[in-house]
Each structure stands twice: as C-alpha cells, then as structure tokens.
Design a protein around this motif. Structure first.
Motif, PDB file in Angstrom:
ATOM      1  N   THR A  86       0.251  -1.814  -0.002  1.00  0.00           N
ATOM      2  CA  THR A  86       0.059  -0.275   0.199  1.00  0.00           C
ATOM      3  C   THR A  86       0.966   1.357  -0.166  1.00  0.00           C
ATOM      4  O   THR A  86       0.543   1.916   0.848  1.00  0.00           O
ATOM      5  CB  THR A  86      -1.071  -0.016   0.959  1.00  0.00           C
ATOM      6  N   ARG A  89       0.348   7.334  -2.154  1.00  0.00           N
ATOM      7  CA  ARG A  89       0.060   7.391  -3.898  1.00  0.00           C
ATOM      8  C   ARG A  89       0.679   8.737  -4.292  1.00  0.00           C
ATOM      9  O   ARG A  89       0.738   9.581  -3.581  1.00  0.00           O
ATOM     10  CB  ARG A  89      -1.345   7.398  -4.035  1.00  0.00           C
ATOM     11  N   ASP A  96      -1.903   4.008  -2.082  1.00  0.00           N
ATOM     12  CA  ASP A  96      -2.370   3.057  -2.745  1.00  0.00           C
ATOM     13  C   ASP A  96      -3.194   2.137  -2.900  1.00  0.00           C
ATOM     14  O   ASP A  96      -2.306   1.270  -2.033  1.00  0.00           O
ATOM     15  CB  ASP A  96      -1.029   3.664  -4.281  1.00  0.00           C
ATOM     16  N   SER A  98      -5.009   0.082  -4.472  1.00  0.00           N
ATOM     17  CA  SER A  98      -5.285  -0.542  -5.919  1.00  0.00           C
ATOM     18  C   SER A  98      -4.932  -2.233  -5.517  1.00  0.00           C
ATOM     19  O   SER A  98      -5.634  -2.885  -5.933  1.00  0.00           O
ATOM     20  CB  SER A  98      -4.753   0.211  -7.297  1.00  0.00           C
ATOM     21  N   TYR A  99      -3.632  -2.689  -4.785  1.00  0.00           N
ATOM     22  CA  TYR A  99      -3.496  -3.947  -4.803  1.00  0.00           C
ATOM     23  C   TYR A  99      -4.814  -4.663  -4.299  1.00  0.00           C
ATOM     24  O   TYR A  99      -4.991  -6.012  -4.161  1.00  0.00           O
ATOM     25  CB  TYR A  99      -2.069  -4.271  -4.542  1.00  0.00           C
ATOM     26  N   TYR A 101      -7.301  -3.802  -2.910  1.00  0.00           N
ATOM     27  CA  TYR A 101      -8.693  -4.224  -4.110  1.00  0.00           C
ATOM     28  C   TYR A 101      -8.858  -5.221  -5.215  1.00  0.00           C
ATOM     29  O   TYR A 101      -9.860  -5.838  -5.419  1.00  0.00           O
ATOM     30  CB  TYR A 101      -9.290  -2.416  -5.053  1.00  0.00           C
ATOM     31  N   ALA A 102      -7.902  -4.767  -5.769  1.00  0.00           N
ATOM     32  CA  ALA A 102      -7.565  -6.264  -6.721  1.00  0.00           C
ATOM     33  C   ALA A 102      -7.168  -7.273  -6.280  1.00  0.00           C
ATOM     34  O   ALA A 102      -8.101  -8.464  -6.757  1.00  0.00           O
ATOM     35  CB  ALA A 102      -6.215  -5.891  -7.862  1.00  0.00           C
TER      36      ALA A 102
END
Length: 437
Positions: A86, A89, A96, A98-99, A101-102
């Motif tokens: 994380t 950003r 961040d 994004s990882y 949530y992916a």
C-alpha cells in the motif's frame, strides 16, 4: 486450518512463515512468477534475520508452499490474508489501495465455503468495509467475514515480533470470525499475549496511530538534540532522564538523521490525508513529517560545517546506507537525501553497507561502493556514520585515523563517546552532545 496469504513481500512472507511455524498449512500467493520460483528454490528476496531458516524448515516439513495460482491456494482455506503493498499514492500522499482492491476482486471469485478475509496490509480507516463491498458485489453468494489484523513488525527483528509480540490487534464483528482468529493466534494466547478485539475501523486506526506516535517521538528527540547543540546540554543524558519516566519510556528516544523505512513515511502521510478528509487534521503529525524531511537535508549541512563549510572537491566516507541496521531496505533512507545533497555540492562519496549495497546502487549509481568499511576511509577528508550497524560500533580508531586524510568524524547515530574520540585526536561531531576537538 489452512491459510492463504496473498503477497510475498515483507509482511506476507514473514507472516506466512510464522503462521506455518505455529503449525498451520500456509500457501503464499504472488503474481510475480520469478519471485515464486525463487522462493521455491529456497532463495529469500529480502534480508531479514532468521527468515531463511524459518522458510526452509517449514517448506521441508510441508507446511509452507508458494504458488501463483490463487484458486488452488484458496481451496479449503479458512482464512485469506491480504498482505499486498500500500505505497503512498503520487500527488496526495494517500495509501494506494489498488493492489488491495484487486486482491479482493480475485478472492471474491474463489470463495466457496465460509472464509475470513483478513487485511494484513496497512490500510486507511474504512478499507475493510470497502473490501467487503467489493467481495459482495463480485460474489453475492459468498459466505465470509472481514477482519483487520495489522502487523507491528520491525524490520530486522520481525520474526521475534511475530512470535513474541507486545500485542495482537484484531478488528472483526462476528463471533464466528473471532473464533477463527482466536484459533490462528492460539499459540500466543498460551503465552498470555494481550489480544485486543475491536471494530474494523478501530483496528485500522490503531496501526496508523501507533506509527505516527513513534515517528513523532523520534522527531521530538531530534528537536531536543538540536536544542542541546545550542545550549550545551547532552541529549544522551536528557533521553535517559526522560525515558526513565514510565509514562514516556526509553524506546525511540535516540537522535539520528531522521526516520525512514517502509512504514513511518508512508503511514504518517496516509494518516494526514485521512484526517484532512475527515475534517479532523492532526497538526502534530503534519509538523513531524515536515521536520523529518528537513532534517535529512540538515544532516548534509552539518557535514559541510564539519568540513569548514564546503564539501566541494572533498572525499567523504559514508558508513551505512539502509534506513536502519539488520535490513537491506532503502525505502526513504536518510542516506538517499544526504548523499545526493553532498554530491550536488561537489563531494565525492565512498560508501559501505553490510547488506544494502545492491539496493543502494539502484538509487545512487554515481558513488563508489566499497567492500570493507576501512576501504571507504582511504584518503577521505571525513568519515560519516549514517546507519548504526553493529560492525561499525567497534572500529579500530587508530586505523581509522591513519586512513583518513583528516581526523574528522561526523557521527549521525551517536555510537561513539566524545571523550574517547578526543583521546584519539579526532575532530568529532555528533548529535546533541558537546563537540570535541
């Protein structure tokens, strides 16, 4: 119980190895096929004392395995840990996600039976609820509960921190999830480790509040050391004097060139962003971040001052490149500010680090890397200690003086005594202690 751990970075690999040592069947998953093959071959991609032994032992016993196949890893798993990165950003400093949530999207497709999905990554308040939303949207039939289980691992002593922690924090909201988490941490219950159950939001905030407080404590003693420099006091004695107060404690009261690493810089920024968004800004943390950034540049100023105000054309020997000892982590290391600043001012750098050279080269290719601490000192105009590795604590001072062009030592970790350095004839500068010549 079988456990799946998504992410084989620092947190995921250490957590997976330690859970397997507890006796659980652990499968660590990563999209990086090269890293997985490396781990299968017994090669550890990070430097952490004892981790290679732990991985080897549990791999051989069949309790720890590595794969790129998440569906395979989740078959029969009672708990899935999200341990992906994380990073801060770009632009606003927020984490961040994004990882994370992916990973949630992928997990959702593979939930077949009741599963506890655990965020082990450091995530802002509200992330657990968002992950639950993602899973429900992707798989409305999924039977799962969310849990937050932040890590409090110190690089360089992570195995001990996991096996004998000060506390374990678990955020979850159903008795079924609590039962699963209690089972996972049963070995720690048996040694009477404090286990704190909270809500998801509280657990997430505890992690950020802990790191922000420690960062603030570091900056506090650094500012006190600045004051000591001006008034002739000794910060070592001040630290001891206030640290003996049980309400304060002695840890993190050692002056230095500023904090770095994978946690404090990004976590303080993320907490600042969260607090601003919630209309409850934390000015103390904001001031800490600003001061810490400035302090690293200030260290270059101190080095210049020790060299009569100008480093142009001078050779500076630097010992220690990583942000702390017993790790090869270069993330936000003070050296990454101090050395480029010295180079910009015209200095030449000869540097050594016991394990961080390979990582350091990626960031600072234009300096001379030496195989031995003493090699850095040959013909150097000054020696600077940036990281307090044990191997630097007992240097042959007579040899150091002989190798240096001038007997100038700038100790940014206060690992030597001013009186001892004076006896050897060094022009010695440290932090917050009377200067000797």
């Amino acid at each position: 119980m079988k456990i799946a751990v998504i992410g084989t970075g620092y947190v995921g690999l250490v957590s997976g190895a330690c859970f397997s040592e507890f006796g659980f069947d652990v499968v660590c998953v990563d999209q990086d096929a090269g890293k997985i093959e490396q781990l299968k071959a017994g090669k550890i991609p990070i430097y952490e004392p004892e981790l290679d032994t732990l991985v080897k032992r549990n791999t051989e016993r069949g309790r720890l395995s590595f794969t790129t196949d998440l569906p395979e890893a989740m078959v029969g798993a009672g708990a899935v840990f999200i341990a992906v990165g994380t990073p801060s950003r770009r632009g606003d400093g927020h984490a961040d996600l994004s990882y994370v949530y992916a990973a949630a999207e992928t997990i959702a497709k593979e939930i077949k039976d009741y599963t506890v999905v655990v965020t082990k990554s450091t995530v802002p308040v509200g992330t657990g609820r968002k992950v639950a939303e993602i899973i429900r949207k992707a798989n409305p039939a999924a039977k799962f509960d969310m849990a937050s289980n932040p890590e409090f691992l110190r690089e360089g002593s992570a195995i001990g921190d996991f096996m004998r922690p000060d506390r374990v924090v678990i955020g979850c909201e159903t008795e079924e999830a609590r039962a699963v988490m209690r089972q996972l941490y049963r070995p720690l219950f048996l040694i009477e480790t404090p286990i704190l159950f909270t809500s998801l939001e509280t657990s997430e905030l505890i992690k950020y509040a802990s790191n922000a407080f420690l960062a603030l404590k570091i900056s506090f003693i650094n500012q006190i050391s600045d004051l000591c420099d001006q008034v002739g006091a000794n910060v070592t004695d001040v630290s001891r004097g206030i640290g003996l107060d049980g309400r304060i404690g002695s840890k993190f009261l050692h002056p230095g060139p500023g904090y770095g690493g994978s946690c404090f810089p990004k976590d303080t920024l993320a907490l600042m962003k969260t607090a601003r968004d919630a209309h409850a800004p934390i000015s103390l943390v904001e001031a800490t971040v600003s001061y810490n950034d400035a302090r690293k540049v200030q260290m270059a100023d101190r080095i210049s001052t020790a060299l009569n105000g100008d480093v142009k054309g001078k050779t500076v020997a630097v010992l220690g490149l990583t942000f702390k000892p017993n790790t090869d982590d270069m993330r936000d290391a003070p050296s990454l500010v101090i050395i480029p600043e010295l180079l910009k001012r015209g200095a030449k750098i000869q540097a050594h680090d016991p394990v961080g050279t390979e990582e350091a080269r990626k960031h600072m290719p234009d300096i001379d890397y030496c195989e031995d601490p003493y090699q850095t000192m040959v013909g150097a105009d000054a020696l600077v200690i940036v990281t307090e590795w044990n191997s630097y604590r007992a240097l042959d001072l007579a040899k150091v003086k002989k190798l240096l062009k001038a007997p100038i030592v700038i100790d940014l970790r206060n690992i030597y005594r001013p009186d001892e350095m004076a006896q050897f004839g060094f022009n010695y500068t440290s932090l917050g202690r009377p200067r000797t010549i």
